[in-house]
Design an enzyme around this catalytic site. Structure first.
Site, mmCIF file in Angstrom:
data_model
loop_
_atom_site.group_PDB
_atom_site.id
_atom_site.type_symbol
_atom_site.label_atom_id
_atom_site.label_comp_id
_atom_site.label_asym_id
_atom_site.label_seq_id
_atom_site.Cartn_x
_atom_site.Cartn_y
_atom_site.Cartn_z
ATOM 1 N N GLU B 42 0.863 -1.181 0.000
ATOM 2 C CA GLU B 42 0.000 0.000 0.000
ATOM 3 C C GLU B 42 0.896 1.226 0.000
ATOM 4 O OE1 GLU B 42 -3.668 -1.805 2.736
ATOM 5 O OE2 GLU B 42 -2.583 -0.013 3.384
ATOM 6 N N ASP B 53 -5.835 9.572 10.379
ATOM 7 C CA ASP B 53 -4.531 9.030 10.758
ATOM 8 C C ASP B 53 -4.039 9.544 12.095
ATOM 9 O OD1 ASP B 53 -3.527 7.233 8.640
ATOM 10 O OD2 ASP B 53 -3.941 8.961 7.367
ATOM 11 N N TYR B 168 -10.613 -4.497 3.554
ATOM 12 C CA TYR B 168 -9.667 -4.064 4.589
ATOM 13 C C TYR B 168 -10.471 -3.891 5.866
ATOM 14 C CZ TYR B 168 -5.930 -1.086 6.635
ATOM 15 O OH TYR B 168 -4.940 -0.535 7.418
#
Lengths: 409, 263
Positions: B42, B53, B168
């Site tokens: 990735e 994040d 995911y």
């Protein structure tokens, strides 16, 4: 583009205002966003919700706010205007609300939604601190713990509001990332929310973010325009010719504008912050931005050719944001509302003008609207009416203004 | 078979490694990820406002943008990677705005030309699929969706409809790199996902040690490690590739042998 039948029936069921708006959030937040949408629809149908909202606005916030004709400002702007020119200037006095700005209207609505959803913890972002203060206020009123994210630079330039929030029992977390202003505070609030979705309600301060926030913030703030429309008709027997409001995210402007959108004879002017100038650093997303996706919605953003978000600048911490609410983006593109911008220097001049002519110290945010009024009024006939939203008072800004004017406190 | 499905068809669970493009010597780091045993790569597209994040990847984004990384640089990295590693799947991961800035078709065409196999966009949920999904599918690029602890049974079909490549599973309701989920909750979630889709399921967020990775690999088709690698890059800069290789080798050994019966 063909004019729609009504400008007041946006967004669609997916939260889109034309190509703008939407729900661009991380998957973790999607179930909560959908639940919020369902709860908001239910609350809108619930007379008890409306009754509690109206009761709090009347007895806690102090609504309706006055509609005020500003005689000395009107006269001051007629000096130097061509013969027969110089429109009447009226203000919607939302700076007289509890906590000193329009922000409280929305916070009352959202905390009622939070309670309805069984959430037990409140978070918010704030720029100037007005939304943070308003959020801390309603959290105290309803006894919920409250965390406010505020850019570290804004913490420095808005220290009185930081202290107010602390007095109200909120925890203020200075955000050190990025330019340390409103955009970064919003990023950090989203990070908190995604980690605490089970118990936390995020009270977003402006008519932006993922659907249904732009819609519900607009609806809660529309009390401004509904009152103003009724008051103006009662006082003058007619509608104003032009509405003027400052725009950061755009909640005070959409709150004033929305109830008038289908009154074809009423023009509207949104005023963005041109900061140091549109060719330098500014916060005018419509004037200098392009459509993009940030903080849950698609809207005009200040950004580079790769889609990296630019740092905004305005002397007004409340306008210092590189985006704008999606409904404004749509209203601009369909041509219903006109948008202009005003620099830091022009806003400072207007700030002082209102102090001296009307005995009202405005916040730096509505000082931008007043600066636009000062340019517009001398071009309009004397019997024309301009209604500007005086959306906040300037107590919080006296240190910023003193510094800009070179005064020692 | 696509490169992604081939990678997940190996006789062992897949190690998926994330690194931020333009932070440190990215091309060399990508090479050591493959050499160390990563099965899927990735490549993170840096963004000014990475709101999903944690501190490690936020800092990497800022370092990369501070060093002047552009979208063109990212596609150049991808193109170079594809030339050097014809078989290893490469997935771009990031936020919507840099992906749609020049139009979804532009982005999808450049992904295809650079040999990118899939795209993970953090802030385009299925409800906004129109913004990017159709353009990717038209070019044969897999739109890889995220499932999370808040994705209940009613939500899963919405997520899976239109997903490709792999799913995911974000094991923590939170931001990247902070804490790891309890293994029990991962086991349960993977079982639920596997019952709902034939796509491989990779699990990430908060995975740091070979032991954690192995525990996940016993139940999932893949394990994603990101922040821990990004931290090594942040700490070691130009000399990061050696450290990254050592770390990824340990992860790969643990993941690849996770389902072998102990002797």
């Amino acid at each position: 583009m063909n004019a729609p039948n009504s400008f007041r029936n946006q967004p669609d069921e997916r939260g889109h205002f034309g190509q703008f708006g939407g729900r661009y959030v991380a998957e973790t937040l999607m179930p909560l966003i959908l639940e919020l949408d369902r709860e908001y629809r239910a609350a809108k149908q619930d007379p008890a919700f409306a009754a509690e909202f109206d009761d709090l606005l009347e007895h806690y916030v102090g609504r309706p706010s006055p509609l005020y004709y500003a005689p000395r400002l009107t006269e001051a702007l007629r000096e130097g205007a061509p013969a027969g020119k110089g429109a009447q200037i009226w203000f919607k006095r939302d700076e007289l609300n509890h906590t000193g700005a329009h922000k409280i209207n929305n916070c009352v609505g959202q905390i009622l939604l939070a309670i309805r959803m069984g959430k037990t913890r409140i978070i918010a972002e704030t720029g100037a601190g007005q939304h943070g203060v308003a959020t801390a206020t309603v959290a105290a009123r309803f006894g919920l713990p409250c965390v406010i994210y505020m850019g570290a630079r804004d913490v420095e330039r808005q220290s009185p509001n930081v202290f107010r929030m602390k007095l109200l029992g909120a925890q203020v977390i200075p955000v050190e990332s990025g330019a340390r202003t409103l955009k970064d505070a919003m990023n950090e609030a989203l990070r908190d929310w995604v980690a605490n979705v089970h118990d936390t309600f995020y009270i977003i301060g402006t008519a932006a973010g993922p659907h249904p926030y732009p819609e519900l913030v607009r609806d809660f703030q529309s009390v401004i325009g509904r009152e103003a429309r009724e008051q103006m008709l009662k006082r003058t027997g007619r509608l104003p010719d032009v509405l003027v409001a400052a725009i950061g995210g755009g909640s005070n402007a959409i709150g004033l504008f929305h109830p008038f959108l289908d009154d074809a004879e009423v023009k509207m002017l949104g005023v963005e912050a041109a900061g140091h100038g549109l060719d330098l650093q500014h916060a005018a997303s419509l004037a200098g931005g392009a459509p993009g996706v940030l903080h849950g919605n698609k809207t005009y953003l200040l950004q580079d050719e790769d889609g990296q978000i630019a740092e905004a600048h305005s002397i007004s911490a409340g306008l210092d944001y590189p985006g704008i609410g999606p409904e404004h983006a749509w209203l601009r593109d369909v041509g219903r509302v006109e948008y202009t911008s005003v620099t830091d220097v022009e806003a400072l001049d207007a700030f002082q003008l209102l102090c001296r002519t009307e005995g009202i110290i405005p916040a730096l945010e509505p000082a931008h609207a007043i600066a636009a009024v000062a340019k517009l009024a001398p071009t309009m006939d004397r019997d024309a009416i301009i209604l500007a939203n005086l959306c906040g008072r300037g107590d919080k800004d006296i240190f910023t203004v003193a510094e800009a004017l070179g005064a020692q406190l | 078979m696509t490169r992604i499905s081939t990678a997940f068809a190996k006789p062992h669970p897949a190690l998926v490694c994330f690194v931020t493009a333009g932070d440190g010597p990215t091309a060399a780091i990508l090479d050591v990820l493959v050499a160390g045993g990563a099965d899927v790569i990735e490549l993170g597209m840096p963004f000014t406002d990475p709101m999903a994040d944690g501190p490690a990847i936020q800092a990497a984004n800022l370092r990369s943008l501070g060093a002047g990384t552009t979208t063109a640089d990212i596609f150049a990295l991808a193109t170079g990677f594809r030339a050097r590693h014809p078989a290893t799947p490469l997935v771009l991961m990031g936020y919507a705005n840099p992906m749609v800035r020049r139009g979804a078709e532009w982005f999808a065409a450049h992904c295809a030309a650079a040999g990118v196999d899939g795209v993970i966009c953090v802030d385009i949920p299925p409800e906004e699929d129109d913004a990017l999904g159709p353009a990717l599918r038209a070019k044969g690029i897999a739109p890889i969706r995220l499932a999370t602890p808040t994705s209940d049974a009613a939500r899963l079909p919405t997520i899976l409809d239109g997903s490709a490549g792999f799913v995911y599973y974000v094991s923590v309701a939170g931001i990247t790199g902070k804490q790891q989920a309890a293994q029990g909750s991962i086991d349960e979630a993977v079982a639920r996902l596997k019952a709902a889709t034939d796509l491989p399921v990779a699990v990430g967020f908060g995975v740091r040690t070979p032991e954690q990775a192995a525990a996940i690999a016993r139940v999932a088709d893949g394990v994603v490690v990101g922040s821990a690698i990004v931290e090594l890059v942040g700490e070691h800069g130009d000399s990061a590739p050696g450290k990254v290789r050592e770390y990824v080798s340990a992860l790969a050994n643990a993941v690849h042998s996770a389902r072998k019966v102990p002797a």
